[in-house]
Design a protein around this motif. Structure first.
Motif, PDB file in Angstrom:
ATOM      1  N   LEU A   7       0.712  -0.762  -0.134  1.00 34.31           N
ATOM      2  CA  LEU A   7       0.033   0.414  -0.438  1.00 34.31           C
ATOM      3  C   LEU A   7       0.685   0.903   0.246  1.00 34.31           C
ATOM      4  N   SER A   8       0.279   2.015  -0.679  1.00 34.55           N
ATOM      5  CA  SER A   8       1.625   3.604  -1.691  1.00 34.55           C
ATOM      6  C   SER A   8       0.344   4.431  -0.732  1.00 34.55           C
ATOM      7  N   LEU A   9       1.031   5.506   0.069  1.00 30.51           N
ATOM      8  CA  LEU A   9      -0.385   6.672   0.699  1.00 30.51           C
ATOM      9  C   LEU A   9       1.303   8.024   0.203  1.00 30.51           C
ATOM     10  N   THR A  10       1.019   8.942  -0.563  1.00 27.24           N
ATOM     11  CA  THR A  10       2.112   9.438  -1.222  1.00 27.24           C
ATOM     12  C   THR A  10       0.916  10.863  -1.331  1.00 27.24           C
ATOM     13  N   VAL A  11       1.735  12.183  -1.766  1.00 20.40           N
ATOM     14  CA  VAL A  11       1.135  13.288  -1.760  1.00 20.40           C
ATOM     15  C   VAL A  11       1.964  14.108  -2.753  1.00 20.40           C
ATOM     16  N   GLN A  32      -1.046   7.292  11.338  1.00 20.10           N
ATOM     17  CA  GLN A  32      -0.087   7.892  11.375  1.00 20.10           C
ATOM     18  C   GLN A  32       0.487   8.670  10.295  1.00 20.10           C
ATOM     19  N   THR A  33       1.058   8.317   9.147  1.00 24.17           N
ATOM     20  CA  THR A  33       0.959   7.979   7.670  1.00 24.17           C
ATOM     21  C   THR A  33       0.145   8.903   7.377  1.00 24.17           C
ATOM     22  N   ILE A  34      -1.125   8.538   7.463  1.00 27.36           N
ATOM     23  CA  ILE A  34      -2.224   9.649   6.774  1.00 27.36           C
ATOM     24  C   ILE A  34      -1.609  10.913   7.093  1.00 27.36           C
ATOM     25  N   ASP A  35      -1.880  10.590   9.298  1.00 26.28           N
ATOM     26  CA  ASP A  35      -1.421  12.167   9.507  1.00 26.28           C
ATOM     27  C   ASP A  35      -0.187  12.676   9.070  1.00 26.28           C
ATOM     28  N   GLU A  36       0.928  12.461   8.700  1.00 22.64           N
ATOM     29  CA  GLU A  36       2.048  12.701   7.870  1.00 22.64           C
ATOM     30  C   GLU A  36       1.078  13.567   6.589  1.00 22.64           C
ATOM     31  N   CYS A  37       1.041  12.698   5.762  1.00 20.94           N
ATOM     32  CA  CYS A  37       0.455  12.999   4.792  1.00 20.94           C
ATOM     33  C   CYS A  37      -0.736  13.943   4.707  1.00 20.94           C
ATOM     34  N   ILE A  38      -1.547  14.545   5.673  1.00 19.88           N
ATOM     35  CA  ILE A  38      -2.245  15.334   6.121  1.00 19.88           C
ATOM     36  C   ILE A  38      -1.392  16.419   6.503  1.00 19.88           C
ATOM     37  N   GLY A  39      -0.491  16.578   6.929  1.00 22.26           N
ATOM     38  CA  GLY A  39       0.702  17.920   7.604  1.00 22.26           C
ATOM     39  C   GLY A  39       0.876  18.279   5.779  1.00 22.26           C
ATOM     40  N   ALA A  40       1.234  17.463   5.123  1.00 24.24           N
ATOM     41  CA  ALA A  40       2.137  18.132   3.517  1.00 24.24           C
ATOM     42  C   ALA A  40       0.556  18.922   3.232  1.00 24.24           C
ATOM     43  N   VAL A  41      -0.320  19.070   3.106  1.00 18.30           N
ATOM     44  CA  VAL A  41      -1.034  19.469   1.908  1.00 18.30           C
ATOM     45  C   VAL A  41      -1.450  21.103   3.232  1.00 18.30           C
ATOM     46  N   SER A  42      -2.474  21.554   1.917  1.00 15.64           N
ATOM     47  CA  SER A  42      -2.864  23.060   2.031  1.00 15.64           C
ATOM     48  C   SER A  42      -4.449  22.566   3.084  1.00 15.64           C
ATOM     49  N   LYS A  43      -4.654  23.447   3.006  1.00 15.81           N
ATOM     50  CA  LYS A  43      -6.483  24.138   3.669  1.00 15.81           C
ATOM     51  C   LYS A  43      -7.102  22.818   3.053  1.00 15.81           C
ATOM     52  N   SER A  44      -7.193  22.716   2.028  1.00 17.86           N
ATOM     53  CA  SER A  44      -8.025  21.786   1.071  1.00 17.86           C
ATOM     54  C   SER A  44      -7.022  20.706   0.491  1.00 17.86           C
ATOM     55  N   PHE A  45      -7.173  19.278  -0.031  1.00 21.74           N
ATOM     56  CA  PHE A  45      -6.644  18.611   0.035  1.00 21.74           C
ATOM     57  C   PHE A  45      -8.254  17.224  -1.147  1.00 21.74           C
ATOM     58  N   THR A  46      -7.628  16.046  -1.704  1.00 18.80           N
ATOM     59  CA  THR A  46      -8.549  15.205  -2.113  1.00 18.80           C
ATOM     60  C   THR A  46      -7.753  13.651  -1.977  1.00 18.80           C
ATOM     61  N   VAL A  47      -8.333  13.310  -1.310  1.00 19.33           N
ATOM     62  CA  VAL A  47      -8.235  11.662  -1.622  1.00 19.33           C
ATOM     63  C   VAL A  47      -8.228  10.962  -3.181  1.00 19.33           C
ATOM     64  N   ASP A  65     -10.739   7.680   8.661  1.00 17.47           N
ATOM     65  CA  ASP A  65      -9.135   8.220   9.392  1.00 17.47           C
ATOM     66  C   ASP A  65      -8.884   9.687   8.715  1.00 17.47           C
ATOM     67  N   CYS A  66      -9.094   9.816   6.929  1.00 16.18           N
ATOM     68  CA  CYS A  66      -8.904  10.594   6.394  1.00 16.18           C
ATOM     69  C   CYS A  66      -9.768  12.109   6.624  1.00 16.18           C
ATOM     70  N   MET A  67     -10.764  11.422   7.113  1.00 11.83           N
ATOM     71  CA  MET A  67     -12.031  12.424   7.707  1.00 11.83           C
ATOM     72  C   MET A  67     -11.611  13.203   9.119  1.00 11.83           C
ATOM     73  N   ARG A  68     -11.187  12.547  10.050  1.00 14.96           N
ATOM     74  CA  ARG A  68     -11.168  12.833  11.122  1.00 14.96           C
ATOM     75  C   ARG A  68      -9.222  13.067  11.383  1.00 14.96           C
ATOM     76  N   LEU A  69      -8.744  12.626  10.587  1.00 12.37           N
ATOM     77  CA  LEU A  69      -7.115  13.631  10.796  1.00 12.37           C
ATOM     78  C   LEU A  69      -7.488  15.240  10.289  1.00 12.37           C
ATOM     79  N   SER A  70      -8.629  15.676   9.698  1.00 15.29           N
ATOM     80  CA  SER A  70      -8.297  16.475   8.445  1.00 15.29           C
ATOM     81  C   SER A  70      -9.093  17.535   9.101  1.00 15.29           C
ATOM     82  N   GLN A  71     -10.098  16.871  10.175  1.00 10.69           N
ATOM     83  CA  GLN A  71     -10.785  17.526  10.881  1.00 10.69           C
ATOM     84  C   GLN A  71      -9.972  18.411  11.671  1.00 10.69           C
TER      85      GLN A  71
END
Length: 113
Positions: A7-11, A32-47, A65-71
């Motif tokens: 599984l690969s998650l990239t920004v 944890q990986t999602i949280d790190e990726c969300i930290g690398a994006v702006s205020k609005s992002f797509t998955v 998780d994406c919803m919870r961590l983005s919020q």
């Protein structure tokens, strides 16, 4: 010999791309990986989910998780690239509104006077 599941998650350009096999084995440590990726994006992002080769109900964990961590980070996310199979799974779980649009930060509203 079986091919190892990956599984690969990239920004890239405010888009979190999910690629490969998403099951409960490959999803281990994903928050944890999602949280790190969300930290690398702006205020609005797509998955982007279009790169998933195989998934099971662990995809629901990824989306929630994406919803919870983005919020938590005061950001908003939108899911793209859902296959018909994923749409059916979301419908069976009564979570189809995850694909309905932008999921922004939770804001508290004051009661009307």
């Amino acid at each position: 010999m079986n091919k190892p599941e990956k599984l690969s998650l990239t920004v890239l350009d405010n888009q979190l791309r999910v690629q490969g096999v998403l099951n409960f084995t490959t999803a281990a440590g994903m928050s944890q990986t999602i949280d790190e990726c969300i930290g690398a994006v702006s205020k609005s992002f797509t998955v982007d989910l279009s790169g998933l080769e195989y998934f099971n109900s662990a995809v629901l964990l990824l989306m929630l998780d994406c919803m919870r961590l983005s919020q938590k980070s005061n950001k908003s996310c939108q899911f793209l690239g859902a296959t018909p199979g994923l749409r059916n799974m979301l419908k069976m779980a009564s979570l189809e509104k995850l694909l309905d649009g932008n999921h922004g930060p939770v804001t508290s509203k004051s009661p009307a006077p």
